[in-house]
Design a protein around this motif. Structure first.
Motif, PDB file in Angstrom:
ATOM      1  N   ALA A   1       0.843  -1.209   0.000  1.00 39.25           N
ATOM      2  CA  ALA A   1       0.000   0.000   0.000  1.00 39.25           C
ATOM      3  C   ALA A   1       0.875   1.256   0.000  1.00 39.25           C
ATOM      4  O   ALA A   1       0.631   2.204  -0.760  1.00 39.25           O
ATOM      5  CB  ALA A   1      -0.907  -0.007   1.225  1.00 39.25           C
ATOM      6  N   LEU A   2       1.904   1.246   0.837  1.00 38.08           N
ATOM      7  CA  LEU A   2       2.832   2.382   0.883  1.00 38.08           C
ATOM      8  C   LEU A   2       3.554   2.516  -0.457  1.00 38.08           C
ATOM      9  O   LEU A   2       3.714   3.623  -0.979  1.00 38.08           O
ATOM     10  CB  LEU A   2       3.840   2.186   2.023  1.00 38.08           C
ATOM     11  N   ALA A   3       3.940   1.378  -1.023  1.00 37.87           N
ATOM     12  CA  ALA A   3       4.641   1.394  -2.317  1.00 37.87           C
ATOM     13  C   ALA A   3       3.756   2.019  -3.392  1.00 37.87           C
ATOM     14  O   ALA A   3       4.230   2.832  -4.194  1.00 37.87           O
ATOM     15  CB  ALA A   3       5.029  -0.029  -2.709  1.00 37.87           C
ATOM     16  N   ASP A   4       2.462   1.658  -3.390  1.00 37.25           N
ATOM     17  CA  ASP A   4       1.539   2.221  -4.384  1.00 37.25           C
ATOM     18  C   ASP A   4       1.354   3.718  -4.183  1.00 37.25           C
ATOM     19  O   ASP A   4       1.273   4.480  -5.150  1.00 37.25           O
ATOM     20  CB  ASP A   4       0.190   1.503  -4.326  1.00 37.25           C
ATOM     21  N   ASP A   5       1.263   4.141  -2.915  1.00 39.40           N
ATOM     22  CA  ASP A   5       1.128   5.578  -2.624  1.00 39.40           C
ATOM     23  C   ASP A   5       2.346   6.337  -3.153  1.00 39.40           C
ATOM     24  O   ASP A   5       2.218   7.407  -3.757  1.00 39.40           O
ATOM     25  CB  ASP A   5       1.011   5.826  -1.111  1.00 39.40           C
ATOM     26  N   ILE A   6       3.528   5.781  -2.914  1.00 33.78           N
ATOM     27  CA  ILE A   6       4.759   6.446  -3.371  1.00 33.78           C
ATOM     28  C   ILE A   6       4.817   6.465  -4.901  1.00 33.78           C
ATOM     29  O   ILE A   6       5.202   7.466  -5.500  1.00 33.78           O
ATOM     30  CB  ILE A   6       6.011   5.760  -2.771  1.00 33.78           C
ATOM     31  N   ALA A   7       4.386   5.352  -5.516  1.00 37.05           N
ATOM     32  CA  ALA A   7       4.384   5.296  -6.984  1.00 37.05           C
ATOM     33  C   ALA A   7       3.442   6.356  -7.550  1.00 37.05           C
ATOM     34  O   ALA A   7       3.779   7.059  -8.512  1.00 37.05           O
ATOM     35  CB  ALA A   7       3.968   3.902  -7.450  1.00 37.05           C
ATOM     36  N   GLN A   8       2.250   6.485  -6.929  1.00 37.99           N
ATOM     37  CA  GLN A   8       1.296   7.520  -7.379  1.00 37.99           C
ATOM     38  C   GLN A   8       1.921   8.907  -7.243  1.00 37.99           C
ATOM     39  O   GLN A   8       1.853   9.719  -8.159  1.00 37.99           O
ATOM     40  CB  GLN A   8       0.004   7.450  -6.542  1.00 37.99           C
ATOM     41  N   ASP A   9       2.527   9.149  -6.088  1.00 36.52           N
ATOM     42  CA  ASP A   9       3.192  10.433  -5.832  1.00 36.52           C
ATOM     43  C   ASP A   9       4.241  10.718  -6.889  1.00 36.52           C
ATOM     44  O   ASP A   9       4.339  11.834  -7.400  1.00 36.52           O
ATOM     45  CB  ASP A   9       3.912  10.381  -4.470  1.00 36.52           C
ATOM     46  N   ALA A  10       5.029   9.678  -7.179  1.00 39.57           N
ATOM     47  CA  ALA A  10       6.134   9.839  -8.129  1.00 39.57           C
ATOM     48  C   ALA A  10       5.596  10.199  -9.516  1.00 39.57           C
ATOM     49  O   ALA A  10       6.102  11.120 -10.159  1.00 39.57           O
ATOM     50  CB  ALA A  10       6.952   8.558  -8.192  1.00 39.57           C
TER      51      ALA A  10
END
Lengths: 129, 160
Positions: free
Chosen positions: B30-39
């Motif tokens: 979930a954190l990885a997806d949030d960071i990917a979205q942010d990126a």
């Protein structure tokens, strides 16, 4: 070298489930839509501000020219002032009237510029909506 | 780059980037997806600054790495992984904890070591590219790789 190969091997089969790509893309698409909307809004606001600034400068310049053309009339009007205290004061400082009138021209120009900016920006925003 | 071109670049890179981020976040998908979205959002916002010669892949990895550093949730993920490492795999689904040992070992590396190791071994970037992505010198990356390798190997052998 052996150590290197061991680490390579460790990651060779690394393939964790990453979740639904479609959901990820939909979420990103919604984020991009929001960004596009904000970008569009910012461009529109910049355009309105630029237009309003141009209108304000033109209006201020026109007001300045008009006030300058009225200077002789204003000067004559000041000359007709009959109050003895004021007349004596004006005569003793000859440049005061001229300076005061130019200051007045400046103030009028600035005020007209500011008002023109506010009014034109408001009208342009309303028209845009 | 138009939005359509950007979207096609995202479609081409998102799988690998999310996998890399899952490893970087030690299994927190979930954190990885949030960071990917942010990126991707940050990349979209700074598309004007993107030069084609830089390569979209390494550019997005650099942004993602910075987002990961900015997220400042490293401490939390360490706690989570430490907790996960203490559980038996039959307590939780196998698919989620298949890489439990690897995540636990990665979590004990420093952020920089972990990033260098993952970019080099998982994503196959060269030392020069890794240096560009994490904003360090090539010598520093070599050191991080060497230290990371040493720690990772030691920890994995400890568990065996």
């Amino acid at each position: 070298m052996k150590e290197n190969d061991e680490i390579k091997e460790l990651f060779a089969g690394f393939n964790p489930p990453v979740g639904d790509s479609r959901n990820f893309m939909n979420r990103l698409s919604r984020n991009l839509d929001t960004i596009d909307l904000i970008k569009k809004h910012n461009i529109a606001v910049r355009r309105v501000n630029r237009m309003a600034a141009v209108i304000a400068v033109i209006a201020g310049f026109a007001a300045g020219v008009a006030a300058t053309m009225l200077l002789p009339v204003l000067k004559a009007a000041v000359g007709t002032v009959e109050a003895p205290g004021i007349s004596f004061f004006l005569m003793s400082v000859p440049d005061l009237v001229q300076t005061g009138l130019w200051l007045l021209v400046g103030v009028v120009s600035v005020l007209v510029t500011l008002c023109a900016y506010d009014v034109s920006a408001g009208l342009l925003k309303v028209r845009q909506k | 780059m138009t939005r359509e071109q950007f979207t096609s670049q995202v479609e081409a890179t998102q799988g690998a980037l999310r996998r890399f981020l899952i490893a970087l976040c030690c299994g927190d998908a979930a954190l990885a997806d949030d960071i990917a979205q942010d990126a991707y959002v940050k990349a979209y916002l700074s598309l004007d600054r993107f030069r084609d010669d830089a390569g979209f892949g390494s550019w997005i990895y650099r942004i993602a790495y910075n987002c990961f550093v900015d997220s400042g949730r490293t401490r939390r993920e360490h706690v989570d992984v430490a907790m996960a490492a203490g559980m038996h795999s039959d307590e939780l689904s196998d698919s989620r904890f298949r890489y439990q040992a690897l995540y636990a070992a990665l979590a004990r590396l420093s952020e920089r070591e972990r990033t260098a190791i993952l970019l080099y071994y998982l994503e196959g970037y060269s030392i020069k590219e890794v240096a560009e992505i994490i904003g360090a010198s090539q010598d520093a990356v070599k050191q991080q790789l060497s230290r990371g390798r040493f720690h990772l190997k030691g920890m994995l052998h400890e568990r065996e």
